[in-house]
Design an enzyme around this catalytic site. Structure first.
Site, PDB file in Angstrom:
ATOM      1  CE  LYS A 180      -1.712   3.077   1.803  1.00  0.00           C
ATOM      2  NZ  LYS A 180      -1.524   4.477   1.343  1.00  0.00           N
TER       3      LYS A 180
ATOM      4  CD  GLU B 291      -2.663   8.688   1.523  1.00  0.00           C
ATOM      5  OE1 GLU B 291      -1.779   7.798   1.473  1.00  0.00           O
ATOM      6  OE2 GLU B 291      -3.368   8.902   2.525  1.00  0.00           O
TER       7      GLU B 291
ATOM      8  N   GLY C  69       2.955   4.832  13.013  1.00  0.00           N
ATOM      9  CA  GLY C  69       3.760   3.692  13.454  1.00  0.00           C
ATOM     10  C   GLY C  69       3.179   3.030  14.701  1.00  0.00           C
TER      11      GLY C  69
ATOM     12  CD  GLU D 207      13.032   4.858   8.338  1.00  0.00           C
ATOM     13  OE1 GLU D 207      12.858   5.790   9.157  1.00  0.00           O
ATOM     14  OE2 GLU D 207      13.163   5.017   7.131  1.00  0.00           O
TER      15      GLU D 207
ATOM     16  CB  CYS E  22      13.564   8.517   7.236  1.00  0.00           C
ATOM     17  SG  CYS E  22      14.479   7.557   6.022  1.00  0.00           S
TER      18      CYS E  22
ATOM     19  CD  GLU F  12      10.867  13.093  10.610  1.00  0.00           C
ATOM     20  OE1 GLU F  12       9.730  12.608  10.741  1.00  0.00           O
ATOM     21  OE2 GLU F  12      11.836  12.441  10.163  1.00  0.00           O
TER      22      GLU F  12
HETATM   23  P1  NAI Z   1       1.973   9.049   7.287  1.00  0.00           P
HETATM   24  O1  NAI Z   1       2.652   8.249   8.332  1.00  0.00           O
HETATM   25  O2  NAI Z   1       0.537   9.407   7.470  1.00  0.00           O
HETATM   26  O3  NAI Z   1       2.077   8.274   5.859  1.00  0.00           O
HETATM   27  C1  NAI Z   1       2.952   7.199   5.593  1.00  0.00           C
HETATM   28  C2  NAI Z   1       2.181   6.026   5.011  1.00  0.00           C
HETATM   29  O4  NAI Z   1       1.258   5.542   5.989  1.00  0.00           O
HETATM   30  C3  NAI Z   1       1.334   6.362   3.780  1.00  0.00           C
HETATM   31  O5  NAI Z   1       1.366   5.276   2.880  1.00  0.00           O
HETATM   32  C4  NAI Z   1      -0.060   6.507   4.352  1.00  0.00           C
HETATM   33  O6  NAI Z   1      -1.074   6.236   3.400  1.00  0.00           O
HETATM   34  C5  NAI Z   1      -0.057   5.454   5.438  1.00  0.00           C
HETATM   35  N1  NAI Z   1      -1.030   5.661   6.514  1.00  0.00           N
HETATM   36  C6  NAI Z   1      -1.510   6.846   6.997  1.00  0.00           C
HETATM   37  N2  NAI Z   1      -2.396   6.623   7.973  1.00  0.00           N
HETATM   38  C7  NAI Z   1      -2.502   5.279   8.123  1.00  0.00           C
HETATM   39  C8  NAI Z   1      -3.268   4.420   8.978  1.00  0.00           C
HETATM   40  N3  NAI Z   1      -4.125   4.928   9.875  1.00  0.00           N
HETATM   41  N4  NAI Z   1      -3.110   3.088   8.866  1.00  0.00           N
HETATM   42  C9  NAI Z   1      -2.243   2.572   7.967  1.00  0.00           C
HETATM   43  N5  NAI Z   1      -1.511   3.323   7.112  1.00  0.00           N
HETATM   44  C10 NAI Z   1      -1.635   4.654   7.197  1.00  0.00           C
HETATM   45  O7  NAI Z   1       2.832  10.361   7.056  1.00  0.00           O
HETATM   46  P2  NAI Z   1       2.306  11.781   6.518  1.00  0.00           P
HETATM   47  O8  NAI Z   1       1.056  12.158   7.250  1.00  0.00           O
HETATM   48  O9  NAI Z   1       2.192  11.704   5.054  1.00  0.00           O
HETATM   49  O10 NAI Z   1       3.511  12.760   6.933  1.00  0.00           O
HETATM   50  C11 NAI Z   1       3.505  13.417   8.197  1.00  0.00           C
HETATM   51  C12 NAI Z   1       4.879  13.421   8.814  1.00  0.00           C
HETATM   52  O11 NAI Z   1       5.326  12.089   9.033  1.00  0.00           O
HETATM   53  C13 NAI Z   1       5.973  14.042   7.973  1.00  0.00           C
HETATM   54  O12 NAI Z   1       6.000  15.434   8.087  1.00  0.00           O
HETATM   55  C14 NAI Z   1       7.205  13.387   8.545  1.00  0.00           C
HETATM   56  O13 NAI Z   1       7.630  14.057   9.702  1.00  0.00           O
HETATM   57  C15 NAI Z   1       6.734  12.001   8.900  1.00  0.00           C
HETATM   58  N6  NAI Z   1       7.080  11.039   7.829  1.00  0.00           N
HETATM   59  C16 NAI Z   1       8.242  10.326   7.939  1.00  0.00           C
HETATM   60  C17 NAI Z   1       8.652   9.503   6.912  1.00  0.00           C
HETATM   61  C18 NAI Z   1       9.919   8.739   6.981  1.00  0.00           C
HETATM   62  O14 NAI Z   1      10.537   8.471   5.954  1.00  0.00           O
HETATM   63  N7  NAI Z   1      10.343   8.321   8.141  1.00  0.00           N
HETATM   64  C19 NAI Z   1       7.870   9.383   5.667  1.00  0.00           C
HETATM   65  C20 NAI Z   1       6.644  10.125   5.683  1.00  0.00           C
HETATM   66  C21 NAI Z   1       6.298  10.930   6.717  1.00  0.00           C
HETATM   67 MG    MG Z   2      -0.625  10.846   5.234  1.00  0.00          MG
END
Ligand code: NAI
Ligand code: MG
Length: 486
Positions: free
Chosen positions: A181, A184, A239, A256, A290, A387
């Site tokens: 998955k 988006e 996470g 991660e 990250c 972050e």
């Molecule tokens: P997010 O954690 O919401 O998105 C990452 C993935 O998780 C996407 O594929 C999303 O569709 C999925 N996801 C979102 N909600 C979920 C749920 N309830 N259950 C299962 N999967 C779910 O991250 P977001 O909101 O796009 O970014 C917010 C902040 O998160 C960023 O500003 C950054 O600080 C951090 N982040 C860190 C990343 C890394 O590489 N460690 C990557 C993306 C975001």
């Molecule tokens: Mg998101």
């Protein structure tokens, strides 16, 4: 829907070897952060699509063609995919830039790394050997590595293609069937790579991909009873949800979750070598990495000199169209992320040292953020603790080695760090005392490093990706005790 680009994939999910529209018939528009314009759409997958994908993966793993392949045959499929990714790397890089806004040079490098994941794990698939344990007389004890079964992969938007390789390649190498998955906010190249996997001959159900919203498709995958292991990269907030769902289903997970990684500069450092790393480690991918080097810790005796040089370099950085020749800083991923980063900048509890600019040619509807360096920062300031995931750097002075280590270790995160010093003893002392999963001495390696085990502690997550460590994560040990008699 708009289809004005031959490289744009159709809004379909890959389930059991078939491309299918979302069960609810809905699509999500894909908007480029370069100019705010929609240019594609993806399937708005949900429960039903995830369920079908997990069932297809189960069938592939539980006796299907995929489960009957040898490690060598699996490895060859991965290596064929690697070659196909390289064949169309330029096409994929252009698409990645349009989808995520990353500079084209970085997207090109990403495709090389993506191919490298499939090459490395393809070549490794038949090299994961078991052990024989000396035991009681009359016994033979073998330790084997087995795949988990169906693995669920939720990846973020910052490096869609690379994350596909990093998360999925080792799982497939070990013989798991996967359901991916992607995010988006950035996932078009993952659809292209999944199509290449079908083309090179991955059996039906071994590779499944469902696009959609995190709260819908992502959540459905994390709670599905047919999933044997979860791999997640993204925010700490999500996470926690992943780990909770994994616990409820009694399965393992790797997380991660990013960081606030320190780059520690001692007074004897070679600043000519260090300076480009110190800046690039936060400017790369607009800070949406990250392992971004978000804090530069500088020994007080050289603070003014280092601060002046970093300020000079930041002032010269121009955010603009990532497709332009020599672009180093494009937009951030979305209006939401731009608002988030700008809110951090506006409310920062530290003085602005220098600011870059936004090109007058950049589209007004694009998600451009001028890079900012703050300093001197209190190490406990919010801007130096959380972050930001944008082109925002914090400079923090320190007095001595002990102070540097305390500040470096003084956040909730622990992913990557760097140590800049010519003193060999100090290199080793500091590297050993830093609480994180990867330390660079006189360098900084955000991205790439396919061979190098990578991952965090505490709020940065747990489990290791990359290198052989990932093959261990995507498998479990079975001990077979044979009482053959004396
Ligand atoms: P997010 O954690 O919401 O998105 C990452 C993935 O998780 C996407 O594929 C999303 O569709 C999925 N996801 C979102 N909600 C979920 C749920 N309830 N259950 C299962 N999967 C779910 O991250 P977001 O909101 O796009 O970014 C917010 C902040 O998160 C960023 O500003 C950054 O600080 C951090 N982040 C860190 C990343 C890394 O590489 N460690 C990557 C993306 C975001
Ligand atoms: Mg998101």
């Amino acid at each position: 829907m708009i289809r004005n680009d031959m490289t744009v994939p159709p809004p379909l999910n890959l389930i059991g070897g078939q491309w299918k529209a979302a069960a609810n018939g809905q699509e999500i528009p894909v908007i480029s952060p370069i100019d705010g314009q929609p240019f594609a759409s993806i399937a708005d997958g949900g429960n039903e699509d995830i369920d079908a994908a997990v069932m297809a993966a189960r069938a592939a793993f539980d006796g299907g063609e995929w489960s009957r392949l040898t490690a060598l045959e699996r490895g060859r499929l991965l290596m064929r995919l690697s070659v196909r990714i390289l064949d169309v790397a330029e096409d994929l890089a252009q698409l990645e830039t349009r989808d995520t806004g990353k500079p084209l040079a970085q997207a090109r490098a990403d495709m090389q790394v993506t191919a490298r994941y499939f090459e490395f794990y393809g070549a490794a698939a038949d090299k994961v050997h078991g052990d024989i344990i000396p035991f009681l007389a009359g016994y033979n004890v073998e330790v084997q590595r087995e795949p988990h079964g169906v693995t669920g992969h939720i990846i973020p938007w910052n490096y869609p293609a690379q994350m596909f390789g990093r998360s999925v390649a080792p799982a497939l190498a070990m013989g798991n069937a996967i359901v991916l998955k992607p995010a988006e906010d950035g996932c078009l190249t993952t659809l292209r790579i999944a199509a290449l996997a079908v083309e090179v001959g991955f059996p039906a159900g071994s590779v499944n991909l469902v696009t959609g919203r995190g709260t819908v498709a992502g959540a459905a995958l994390t709670v599905h009873r047919g999933v044997d292991f979860l791999s997640f990269t993204g925010s700490p907030e999500v996470g926690v949800m992943i780990q909770t769902a994994a616990a409820r289903n009694f399965v393992g997970c790797t997380l991660e979750l990013g960081g606030k990684s320190p780059q520690v500069v001692f007074e004897d450092a070679d600043l000519d070598v260090a300076m480009p790393f110190l800046v690039n480690a936060i400017i790369q991918n607009a800070g949406q990495t990250c392992a971004a080097g978000a804090r530069v810790l500088v020994q007080a005796s050289i603070y003014d000199k280092v601060a002046a040089e970093i300020a000079r370099r930041f002032s010269a950085i121009v955010a603009g169209d990532p497709r332009a020749e020599g672009a180093v800083l494009g937009p951030v991923i979305s209006p939401r992320q731009k608002d988030r980063v700008e809110a951090y900048i506006a409310h920062a509890d530290a003085p602005v040292l220098a600011r870059g600019s936004i090109s007058p040619d950049a589209a007004a509807e694009g998600c451009y953020v001028a890079p900012v360096v703050f300093g001197p920062c209190n190490p406990k300031a919010r801007i130096a603790q959380e972050e930001v995931f944008g082109p925002v750097l914090c400079l923090i002075p320190f007095t001595d080695e002990a102070d540097a280590i305390a500040i470096a270790n003084g956040t909730e995160y622990g992913l990557v760090a760097s140590v800049w010093t010519r003193d060999g003893g100090r290199q080793n002392r500091v590297a050993k005392k830093l609480h994180c999963g990867q330390v660079f001495i006189n360098g900084y390696g955000a991205g790439g490093g396919v061979e190098l085990p990578f991952g965090g502690i505490r709020k940065s997550g747990h489990g290791r990706e990359k290198g052989f460590a990932a093959l261990h994560e995507f498998s479990h040990i079975k001990t077979i005790v044979n009482n053959h008699g004396v």
